[in-house]
Design a protein around this motif. Structure first.
Motif, PDB file in Angstrom:
ATOM      1  N   UNK A  73     -47.636 -15.137  32.174  1.00 26.02           N
ATOM      2  CA  UNK A  73     -48.941 -15.700  32.526  1.00 26.02           C
ATOM      3  C   UNK A  73     -49.504 -15.033  33.779  1.00 26.02           C
ATOM      4  N   UNK A  74     -48.637 -14.784  34.762  1.00 29.00           N
ATOM      5  CA  UNK A  74     -49.080 -14.128  35.979  1.00 29.00           C
ATOM      6  C   UNK A  74     -49.533 -12.700  35.702  1.00 29.00           C
ATOM      7  N   UNK A  75     -48.803 -11.988  34.879  1.00 35.70           N
ATOM      8  CA  UNK A  75     -49.178 -10.614  34.557  1.00 35.70           C
ATOM      9  C   UNK A  75     -50.500 -10.587  33.797  1.00 35.70           C
ATOM     10  N   UNK A  76     -50.652 -11.483  32.816  1.00 32.18           N
ATOM     11  CA  UNK A  76     -51.900 -11.535  32.049  1.00 32.18           C
ATOM     12  C   UNK A  76     -53.082 -11.868  32.939  1.00 32.18           C
ATOM     13  N   UNK A  77     -52.894 -12.800  33.858  1.00 36.07           N
ATOM     14  CA  UNK A  77     -53.972 -13.176  34.767  1.00 36.07           C
ATOM     15  C   UNK A  77     -54.373 -12.005  35.660  1.00 36.07           C
ATOM     16  N   UNK A  78     -53.383 -11.279  36.167  1.00 33.58           N
ATOM     17  CA  UNK A  78     -53.686 -10.127  37.016  1.00 33.58           C
ATOM     18  C   UNK A  78     -54.444  -9.049  36.241  1.00 33.58           C
ATOM     19  N   UNK A  79     -54.025  -8.790  35.004  1.00 31.96           N
ATOM     20  CA  UNK A  79     -54.689  -7.759  34.198  1.00 31.96           C
ATOM     21  C   UNK A  79     -56.142  -8.144  33.927  1.00 31.96           C
ATOM     22  N   UNK A  80     -56.388  -9.417  33.577  1.00 30.54           N
ATOM     23  CA  UNK A  80     -57.744  -9.855  33.293  1.00 30.54           C
ATOM     24  C   UNK A  80     -58.625  -9.804  34.538  1.00 30.54           C
TER      25      UNK A  80
END
Length: 317
Positions: free
Chosen positions: A178-185
């Motif tokens: 979730x943290x990685x996805x949030x950073x990418x977005x």
């Protein structure tokens, strides 16, 4: 024959009844959903490879060489291990990762379906601008996401330095993803901000001169935004995100200024040979009107004047 007849019956301007619009939307959505499902099923076979591709750079940066089972501790003890909590968590996480990979991998298909549904209602100039912005927005968003992926190891190293010595860090895999996805977005969306400003300029909502006047506030706002979204306490990680967005903003301002100059030159040159000039409909004073008629003017109070003016007209016609 029936299918070809339906294609011929379509309005060249893209107009159709509401039922036809709904049927077209249903068909486009069905094709997009099928493409997402197909890519999701394919991604499910590579579920572990996808997870390791996402998490291994983070673990390698903090001294852990294995993603799931082994624990390779650093000398100072600051090593993290990915864990799964719960009985059904591995299954739900596999579905989540596969669906996320399927949506990303099938993006060309469902983006084209979205474009094919909207395009018939656009003018040729609007289609040209839309295709240009989409063609520029995809690499900008992808570049921002890839930049976030490159900064994740540094983020993990900085955050784990706050761990007391001798303690083991266990990272729940769902929270890490979730943290990685949030950073990418967030990084991808921030890289498309200048493109949004250029789009507003091309539609005539803002000018390049106004954008240039915002540079102090934009630089400050981008700096504050970068400080919040980057976890590092040192200014290098903040500048690593802020500097590219600064450059993109000033590049968008330059493009807007050139576009404003082009518009001014076109307006000064006047209409083209095949274009009609603008009509001046401003009313102007033409002075006192003079009566026109043969012979001397007869006062309306006289009998002859009353006979000449019948029902408000000078003669019987």
């Amino acid at each position: 024959m029936l299918k070809s007849a339906r294609k011929k019956e379509k309005n060249p301007e893209g107009r159709m009844p509401l039922v036809e619009h709904l049927r077209e939307l249903r068909n486009r959505l069905a094709k997009a959903v099928v493409a997402i499902l197909v890519f999701t099923v394919v991604a499910a076979f590579f579920y572990k490879d996808i997870v390791e591709f996402i998490t291994n750079p983070v673990l390698t940066a903090v001294g852990c060489e294995s993603s799931f089972t082994e624990l390779a501790e650093r000398e100072d003890g600051t090593c993290a291990r990915i864990v799964l909590n719960g009985l059904i968590t591995p299954f739900t996480l596999a579905l989540k990762v596969s669906l996320m990979a399927g949506v990303v991998a099938s993006s060309p298909v469902w983006l084209y379906q979205l474009w094919a549904f909207v395009a018939p209602g656009l003018h040729n100039s609007e289609k040209k601008y839309t295709l240009t912005f989409v063609a520029a927005g995809v690499p900008l968003f992808t570049g921002g996401g890839f930049f976030a992926y490159l900064t994740l190891p540094t983020m993990a190293t900085v955050l784990l330095q706050f761990s007391p010595a001798g303690l083991d860090n266990q990272l729940p895999l769902d929270e890490l993803l979730d943290q990685i996805t949030r950073m990418v977005l967030v990084f991808g969306a921030s890289f498309t901000l200048p493109l949004f400003l250029v789009m507003l300029n091309f539609t005539g909502m803002i000018t390049g001169k106004r954008m240039l006047g915002w540079w102090r506030g934009m630089v400050l706002g981008i700096s504050i935004f970068s400080a919040f979204v980057t976890p590092g306490v040192e200014p290098l990680s903040m500048l690593a995100l802020a500097v590219p967005i600064w450059l993109l903003y000033f590049g968008a301002t330059l493009i807007s200024l050139l576009n404003d100059r082009r518009r001014a030159m076109i307006a000064a040159a006047g209409p083209a040979d095949d274009e009609a000039s603008e009509l001046d409909l401003t009313p102007s004073d033409i002075g006192e009107a003079e009566s026109v008629g043969a012979g001397p003017t007869v006062p309306p109070q006289s009998e002859a004047g009353r006979q000449q003016r019948i029902n408000g007209y000078d003669d019987i016609t």
